[in-house]
Design a protein around this motif. Structure first.
Motif, mmCIF file in Angstrom:
data_model
loop_
_atom_site.group_PDB
_atom_site.id
_atom_site.type_symbol
_atom_site.label_atom_id
_atom_site.label_comp_id
_atom_site.label_asym_id
_atom_site.label_seq_id
_atom_site.Cartn_x
_atom_site.Cartn_y
_atom_site.Cartn_z
ATOM 1 N N UNK A 105 0.824 -1.205 0.000
ATOM 2 C CA UNK A 105 0.000 0.000 0.000
ATOM 3 C C UNK A 105 0.862 1.260 0.000
ATOM 4 N N UNK A 106 1.934 1.251 0.775
ATOM 5 C CA UNK A 106 2.826 2.413 0.810
ATOM 6 C C UNK A 106 3.480 2.633 -0.550
ATOM 7 N N UNK A 107 3.877 1.544 -1.207
ATOM 8 C CA UNK A 107 4.526 1.676 -2.513
ATOM 9 C C UNK A 107 3.535 2.060 -3.603
ATOM 10 N N UNK A 108 2.244 1.880 -3.365
ATOM 11 C CA UNK A 108 1.257 2.362 -4.322
ATOM 12 C C UNK A 108 0.884 3.808 -4.062
ATOM 13 N N UNK A 109 0.914 4.234 -2.800
ATOM 14 C CA UNK A 109 0.658 5.645 -2.501
ATOM 15 C C UNK A 109 1.816 6.497 -3.016
ATOM 16 N N UNK A 110 3.035 6.098 -2.664
ATOM 17 C CA UNK A 110 4.226 6.678 -3.275
ATOM 18 C C UNK A 110 4.472 5.801 -4.502
ATOM 19 N N UNK B 73 4.522 1.849 -9.888
ATOM 20 C CA UNK B 73 4.246 2.460 -11.184
ATOM 21 C C UNK B 73 5.501 2.931 -11.892
ATOM 22 N N UNK B 74 6.428 3.528 -11.145
ATOM 23 C CA UNK B 74 7.675 4.001 -11.739
ATOM 24 C C UNK B 74 8.525 2.826 -12.210
ATOM 25 N N UNK B 75 8.589 1.765 -11.403
ATOM 26 C CA UNK B 75 9.354 0.577 -11.818
ATOM 27 C C UNK B 75 8.744 -0.061 -13.062
ATOM 28 N N UNK B 76 7.437 -0.152 -13.104
ATOM 29 C CA UNK B 76 6.767 -0.750 -14.255
ATOM 30 C C UNK B 76 6.984 0.094 -15.502
ATOM 31 N N UNK B 77 6.901 1.414 -15.361
ATOM 32 C CA UNK B 77 7.126 2.309 -16.488
ATOM 33 C C UNK B 77 8.570 2.233 -16.969
ATOM 34 N N UNK B 78 9.510 2.177 -16.035
ATOM 35 C CA UNK B 78 10.926 2.069 -16.407
ATOM 36 C C UNK B 78 11.181 0.761 -17.153
ATOM 37 N N UNK B 79 10.576 -0.326 -16.706
ATOM 38 C CA UNK B 79 10.736 -1.598 -17.421
ATOM 39 C C UNK B 79 10.116 -1.545 -18.809
#
Length: 69
Positions: A51-56, A60-66
């Protein structure tokens, strides 16, 4: 006019072939992040980190970078 339409159709077809190809990849960074999160501890701690990694937007950033790399 007819040449312009043919060029436009060819451009759209080439761009579409690059954008809609199904060669996605293995998403290594996102997979490593998910496996790290699953190895932290209990399922409640994993859920809090998720949940914390979805709020921050870490996931999403890791998925976009991949996806871009």
């Amino acid at each position: 006019m007819k040449k312009f339409n043919l060029k436009m159709v060819a451009t759209v077809m080439i761009c579409g072939s690059f954008l809609f190809s199904s060669c996605i990849g293995s998403f290594g960074l996102h997979s490593k992040l998910v496996s790290w999160n699953q190895g932290i501890g209990s399922k409640f701690v994993n859920e809090l980190v998720y949940l914390a990694f979805n709020i921050i937007p870490v996931y999403g950033v890791c998925y976009l970078a991949d996806a871009l790399v």
